[in-house]
Design an enzyme around this catalytic site. Sequence first.
Site, PDB file in Angstrom:
ATOM      1  N   GLY A   1       0.880  -1.007  -0.166  1.00 34.71           N
ATOM      2  CA  GLY A   1      -0.269   0.058  -0.078  1.00 34.71           C
ATOM      3  C   GLY A   1       0.932   1.659   0.194  1.00 34.71           C
ATOM      4  O   GLY A   1       1.724   1.140  -0.528  1.00 34.71           O
ATOM      5  N   SER A   2       0.746   2.492   0.573  1.00 32.46           N
ATOM      6  CA  SER A   2       0.608   3.366   0.788  1.00 32.46           C
ATOM      7  C   SER A   2       2.051   3.329   1.206  1.00 32.46           C
ATOM      8  O   SER A   2       3.264   4.595   1.045  1.00 32.46           O
ATOM      9  CB  SER A   2       0.196   4.787   1.711  1.00 32.46           C
ATOM     10  OG  SER A   2      -0.801   4.945   0.585  1.00 32.46           O
TER      11      SER A   2
END
Lengths: 468, 493
Positions: B226-227
């Site tokens: 993810g981020s």
Amino acid sequence: MTDRTAPSALQTGIVQLRDVTEAIRVRIRNPAKLRNLELFLLVIAWVIAGGAMVLVQLGALQRVDLFPLQLAAGLGILTLALHIALRIVAREADAIILPVATVLNGLGIAMIYRIDIAEGVTGWDAASMRQITWTGIALVVAIAAIVVVRNHRVLARYRFLAMAIAIILLVLPLVPGIGRTINGATVWIGIGSIVSLQPGELAKIALAIFFAGYLMTARDSLSVVGRKVLGIRFPRLRDLGPILIVWGMCMLVLVFQRDLGTSMLYFGLFLVMIYVATGRRSWMFIGVGLVALGGIAAYFVLGYVQRRIDAWIHAFDQSVYEAQGGSFQIVQGVFGMAHGGLLGTGLGLGRPDITPYANSDYIIPSLGEELGLAGIFAILGLYLILVSRGVRVGFQGPDDFTKLLAVGLAFAIGLQVFIVVGGVTRLIPLTGLTTPFLAAGGSSLLANWLIVALLLRLSDSVRGRGIA
Amino acid sequence: MTGVEREQSMRRPIRRVSTLLLVMFLGLFGSSTMIQAVQADSLHADPRNTRTLYDSFAVERGSIVVDGVQVALSTPSNDEFEWQREYPMGPLYAPVTGYNTLGQGNTGIEGAMNAELTGSANSQFLDQILATLTGQDPAGSSVELTIDHDAQQAAADALGGREGAVVALDPETGDVLAMYSSPTFDPNAFASHNTAAVTETYNQLLADPEQPLQNRAIAGDLYYPGSVFKLVTVAAALESGRFDMQSEFDNPETLTLPQSTSEVRNASREACGPGEQATLETSLVLSCNIPIAQLGQELGQDALAEQAAAFGYGQPLDIPLDVTPSSYPTGLDEAQTMLTAFGQYDVRVTPLQVAMTTAAIANDGTMMRPNMVDRVLAPNLDVLDDPEPTIQGNPISAETAAALRGAMELGVSEGLASNAAIPGVTVGGKTGTAETGENNEPFNLWFTGYGETDDRSVAVAVVVVPDENIVGDTSNVIAAPIGRAVIEAVLNS
């Protein structure tokens, strides 16, 4: 004599070769020298045996008390007694046989004691205590034999008595009430639950005496050749009787006592002795043929023979390994020897007790584990020396009976070692026989010390041939 | 036949019998040599050979030590195996120590350092010979770990019963300060000498859907970053020289991916800040997807893959536990490349890899090789091994590292990683929420960050897989405090 010949050579000024060799021969014949050599070797044997016993305790228990020293002292006193007896009644007996037997007996006691430690048994429960006691009994009997039998040629006269004794000893285990079946083989006799004996061990000596006596008289007729078949001269049919009788006897042992090893031992003994007596290889061919015949029949008829062969060839198959009467024991013994490797784990430091019967049938893998391949080579070397000393008497013996008996007894030891060690190292199928001098067991010790006594007595008759 | 002839005739067969005896004995010499020399090794390796098993237990296996406390040790047992392995803190250190069984394998440090622990490592060869000669009992070396007990305890406490993992590294040395995976197991169950019970325990744990035997920090099925992967993307941008932290990108509420109808949204479901354009810095601080996706499009998959590889993606590593390589996918189209830029699509990482990335940023762009072994001590306390910190690589320049740190510190002070803040300590951080699948499977909630005081620094990576997805800023709520707890524990110890 030396005083007389040496000046004569000087007087004539000619050093005659015969005089010189005579002088050397006399020197070597000097009985004190031979016995002194024996004592010297015996001291080394005591040091090796005693050292092994102490190291076993040190290795396994990290302490030393008097018990192994008592075992060593017992062995020392007993073998010293035999040595002293030899000084008196057999001064020219072979000097090497007794020390070699002493080392083997001592190493056996050390390993038996080692297994006692692993199993936590002491006192009269300890197999080592019983073994030293049996060593005592065996040596007393051996000394008695040496003292009583001054001229072994007399034994030839009692050859048929020897045969009778052999047969009685063989069938004893089959007699209800005293016979015992242990581990599937009916080769034991017992009185109550205290003493168990394997009379078959003693029977092999009686058989050797009988074979030697019988072949001595029969060798001329047995040497007569009959027809030639396939390039081999076969004996006359009517001379085949004795070999068929012995073969039949061995087959009976195989069938009724379920003892493959003893059966192989007796027949091999007879074959070699008849071959030595006649020099005819045809006897060997007939014998090997009969063994093959008997073996094949036994394989198909007797279940336990089949299992033994399976456990030999397919030892590492999981199904054979797990089977009742399968190869578990063989494989464990092999693992033990592999565990020892070249130099061994050290006495008292391995795990020979994992293998069932580690102090009797499997004492060789036990020794292999803790003394390594080096130790096994040394032990096999000792056996080889012992056997070769016996064969040497066979070469040099003054008469047929002496020669035959010496070769027979020596070969019996050699063949027994081959059957046992070959069995545990998977050279041949495993059969139950005791390892001479090493394995725990009274009858075996008694029989082997009697063989030693006989070989010593026979070697004493080899006059003027020195120690070479 | 005369007597002489007779004697001669018997000598020949006796000679032949001697030869036969010699041949028989040669056979015995041969068969024993086969067993004790030629086949000895393969016989040793036979699984039915219990002697090999006993041997391995006869050695007093060395301890595994954390901060001077034995977390795995051997105590005398009253059975045939002589020693009993014990793990006093059981589950807490299970991902680190692993377990040691009676002939059924070993894992973790027990497996990776088995040779040292049993004293059979090459470095102990002479000691072994000496011990044999002097009659000492064989003993293995003890292994001192780099783990910080307080950090390990904090990681376990903060993670609680939730599924996830925590890794903490010393950015300057690569020392692994904490490595915890949850759910975990009790290695004492494997130390039992009852092999049937051990097998049953093993099969039970293996069948457990929660997979307690997996060390999620370095292995297992790996996670979607993810981020937290935006750190790699932005690092690639800065390293390219074409962008800086103030580079601006279009700031729509949604972005339709090329050749696709799929739309990308920011996690906030709004634009990234107030302006028409958003800077890279703002994108990192507020963790916006749309500007980073555009950045990924401009950089291209090769630049992203190169930067990921520079951080260690795709490389096997042993610390000395085997680490599963993280991976950046290949053969992407434009849309997929844009998704990977913010850690979606098929980027797969271990928490250790994420921690290594953050540690390199915290250490001015120099990435140290992660390592768990501090020292190996022989039974006589001789130091047999004392691994030096080694540089794994320089994935980014010091300037890039400084720029990323600036954004990460802003992320904590005023951004989406606010729950990692510790008063009086410089803390930088990045959260991430990876959508892992189609069927609304639980997201991977991430936090990675670092904390620095004047004399100490630490980089952490935290991943949590919640039981179910909750709407809201969950990684900052759930993962960031765990990271903070571990950072605090290291800096306070």
